[in-house]
Design an enzyme around this catalytic site. Structure first.
Site, PDB file in Angstrom:
ATOM      1  N   LYS A  46      10.938   8.574  -4.732  1.00 26.81           N
ATOM      2  CA  LYS A  46      11.596   7.321  -5.143  1.00 26.81           C
ATOM      3  C   LYS A  46      10.612   6.151  -5.002  1.00 26.81           C
ATOM      4  O   LYS A  46       9.578   6.292  -4.327  1.00 26.81           O
ATOM      5  CB  LYS A  46      12.841   7.092  -4.286  1.00 26.81           C
ATOM      6  N   ARG A 144      26.252   4.752   4.864  1.00 20.75           N
ATOM      7  CA  ARG A 144      25.767   4.266   3.579  1.00 20.75           C
ATOM      8  C   ARG A 144      26.618   4.813   2.436  1.00 20.75           C
ATOM      9  O   ARG A 144      27.404   4.087   1.857  1.00 20.75           O
ATOM     10  CB  ARG A 144      24.287   4.660   3.425  1.00 20.75           C
ATOM     11  N   TYR A 276      -2.966 -23.020   2.449  1.00 19.22           N
ATOM     12  CA  TYR A 276      -1.728 -23.806   2.481  1.00 19.22           C
ATOM     13  C   TYR A 276      -1.328 -24.156   3.908  1.00 19.22           C
ATOM     14  O   TYR A 276      -1.401 -23.322   4.808  1.00 19.22           O
ATOM     15  CB  TYR A 276      -0.571 -23.019   1.865  1.00 19.22           C
ATOM     16  N   MET A 324      -0.338 -16.338  -2.986  1.00 20.89           N
ATOM     17  CA  MET A 324       0.320 -15.387  -3.869  1.00 20.89           C
ATOM     18  C   MET A 324      -0.661 -14.315  -4.378  1.00 20.89           C
ATOM     19  O   MET A 324      -0.341 -13.139  -4.393  1.00 20.89           O
ATOM     20  CB  MET A 324       0.976 -16.108  -5.044  1.00 20.89           C
TER      21      MET A 324
HETATM   22  C1  LIG Z   1      14.195   8.067   1.374  1.00 21.63           C
HETATM   23  C2  LIG Z   1      15.035   9.218   1.680  1.00 21.63           C
HETATM   24  C3  LIG Z   1      14.502  10.371   2.256  1.00 21.63           C
HETATM   25  C4  LIG Z   1      13.085  10.467   2.760  1.00 21.63           C
HETATM   26  O1  LIG Z   1      12.969   9.813   3.980  1.00 21.63           O
HETATM   27  P1  LIG Z   1      11.594   9.793   4.796  1.00 21.63           P
HETATM   28  O2  LIG Z   1      11.952   9.120   6.056  1.00 21.63           O
HETATM   29  O3  LIG Z   1      10.637   9.005   3.977  1.00 21.63           O
HETATM   30  O4  LIG Z   1      11.168  11.200   4.955  1.00 21.63           O
HETATM   31  C5  LIG Z   1      15.337  11.466   2.391  1.00 21.63           C
HETATM   32  N1  LIG Z   1      16.625  11.408   2.007  1.00 21.63           N
HETATM   33  C6  LIG Z   1      17.174  10.309   1.473  1.00 21.63           C
HETATM   34  C7  LIG Z   1      18.594  10.301   1.083  1.00 21.63           C
HETATM   35  C8  LIG Z   1      16.405   9.171   1.297  1.00 21.63           C
HETATM   36  O5  LIG Z   1      16.967   8.072   0.788  1.00 21.63           O
END
Ligand SMILES: *Cc1c(COP(=O)(O)O)cnc(C)c1O
Length: 384
Positions: A46, A144, A276, A324
């Site tokens: 992801k 979640r 800045y 930036m």
């Molecule tokens: C991001 C994620 C993982 C991986 O987690 P890591 O801590 O990077 O190994 C696994 N399962 C779900 C549902 C996630 O959102």
């Protein structure tokens, strides 16, 4: 490597990412050796492979026997399919119903926690004359997504999903909230909850071929969370899966490095202000170098006060606040500094290292956020 890159390619800015795919391969092998070959792996790609580039990472995963990918968005999943991968893709979060068409067409496995969404998926699958595989997602303590209790109503609902036409339950899915911490108490509760859910679902005659709970944080001391599949993210990218554990029983190597070059160099008198807000004022005659990398590249502004880079195998501090697209460093103490010198923003050089974990820790965040941040705008170069 940086020098060759600049010769071979037209780098538009003197700031870039190097991705060491050998190190990724090394990490995967180390982790596999540690967890044993009975446990399957889903490689989490992801956020564009945690900023490393989803397709390049997927290729290495596949080469190393991981042919299941976890994504967050439909775009990522489609990108993987368009590149020709036919492997399993799991959508880790909930997606709106209107993407069902693509989900079914591209054989993407969503996580499901409502009859209503399963029903809509079933209809789409029927339309396309296909069977849609799904994971039932349960909330064992992450708070979640997912069913929160294995009560009769929930088990009944899961059974109704199971009975929908053109739907096949691939398995049971849940996520851990404290696996990366040394204190195991809550993780063990999550594991128990996961088992309880499994038992109750299976006692209804519903098969759960793939059970998956643990992520990187679970590798070290939560063997009971492995079940059929670990979902592997941060550890394969070379960051510590447990913040507080310094000495891992296996060696992880950083996959992402961030580099830049000095694009401007000047000698300034004492009392000269930099950046800045004038937060940095020279106390002595100084040499200040400017680098073309800033917070829009993921070089977090909150890092300004504590930030360091490596030039000619020496650690030097940032000067002033990160802008930036640029930042300044105090190179007064480096004798042989020149315009065009390579600068290591994150990574290893000889015996010096600045890791994503180090940057994260010094600004109160986690390595994941640092990697994703850098991945957003900088050009990436791959080392096989
Ligand atoms: C991001 C994620 C993982 C991986 O987690 P890591 O801590 O990077 O190994 C696994 N399962 C779900 C549902 C996630 O959102």
């Amino acid at each position: 490597m940086g020098k060759d890159i600049l010769k071979d390619k037209k780098l538009l800015r003197n700031a870039w990412i190097e991705i060491n795919l050998k190190n990724l391969e090394h990490n995967i092998k180390e982790i596999k050796k540690y967890i044993g070959n009975k446990v399957g792996l889903t490689g989490i790609v992801k956020a564009d492979g945690y900023g490393h580039g989803v397709l390049e990472i997927a290729k290495v995963l596949k080469k190393n026997g991981i042919s299941s990918f976890g994504v967050a968005t439909l775009e990522e999943a489609e990108q993987i399919r368009e590149a020709g991968f036919r492997d399993e893709i799991i959508m880790l979060g909930l997606v709106p119903d209107f993407v069902n068409k693509s989900i079914v067409k591209n054989n993407i496995i969503p996580v499901i926690c409502s009859y209503d969404s399963a029903k809509k998926l079933s209809i789409e699958a029927k339309n396309q004359n296909k069977v849609a595989e799904i994971f039932i997602v349960i909330d064992t303590g992450m708070g979640r997504i997912g069913y929160i209790s294995p009560d009769r109503e929930t088990i009944h609902e899961i059974k109704s999903i199971y009975n929908l036409p053109n739907i096949k339950i691939k398995g049971l899915f849940s996520h851990m909230s404290t696996s990366g911490e040394i204190d195991n108490d809550f993780s063990l509760k999550q594991i128990e909850r996961f088992k309880e859910f499994s038992r109750k679902i299976e006692s209804e005659g519903i098969e759960l071929p793939v059970k998956t709970l643990g992520n990187s944080g679970a590798i070290l001391n939560l063997e009971d969370s492995y079940f059929d599949r670990l979902r592997l993210g941060i550890a394969m990218y070379g960051c510590s899966p447990m913040e507080e554990v310094k000495d891992l029983p296996f060696i992880l190597k950083p996959v992402m490095s961030v580099k830049s070059k000095i694009v401007f160099l000047k000698k300034v008198p004492a009392g000269f202000s930099v950046g800045y807000g004038r937060s940095f004022i020279t106390k002595r005659e100084s040499v200040i170098a400017t680098l073309p990398i800033g917070y829009a590249d993921g070089y977090r502004r909150t890092y300004s006060k504590v930030g360091k880079v490596i030039i000619n195998n020496q650690i030097v501090p940032l000067a002033g606040t990160i802008c930036m697209d640029q930042c300044m460093v105090d190179v007064t103490d480096i004798s042989d500094v020149k315009l065009g010198d390579e600068v290591l923003i994150m990574g290893e050089m000889c015996d010096k290292r600045i890791m994503a974990d180090d940057i994260a820790k010094s600004i109160g965040t986690i390595s994941y956020e640092i990697l994703c941040g850098f991945g957003q705008r900088l050009e990436r170069y791959y080392k096989e």
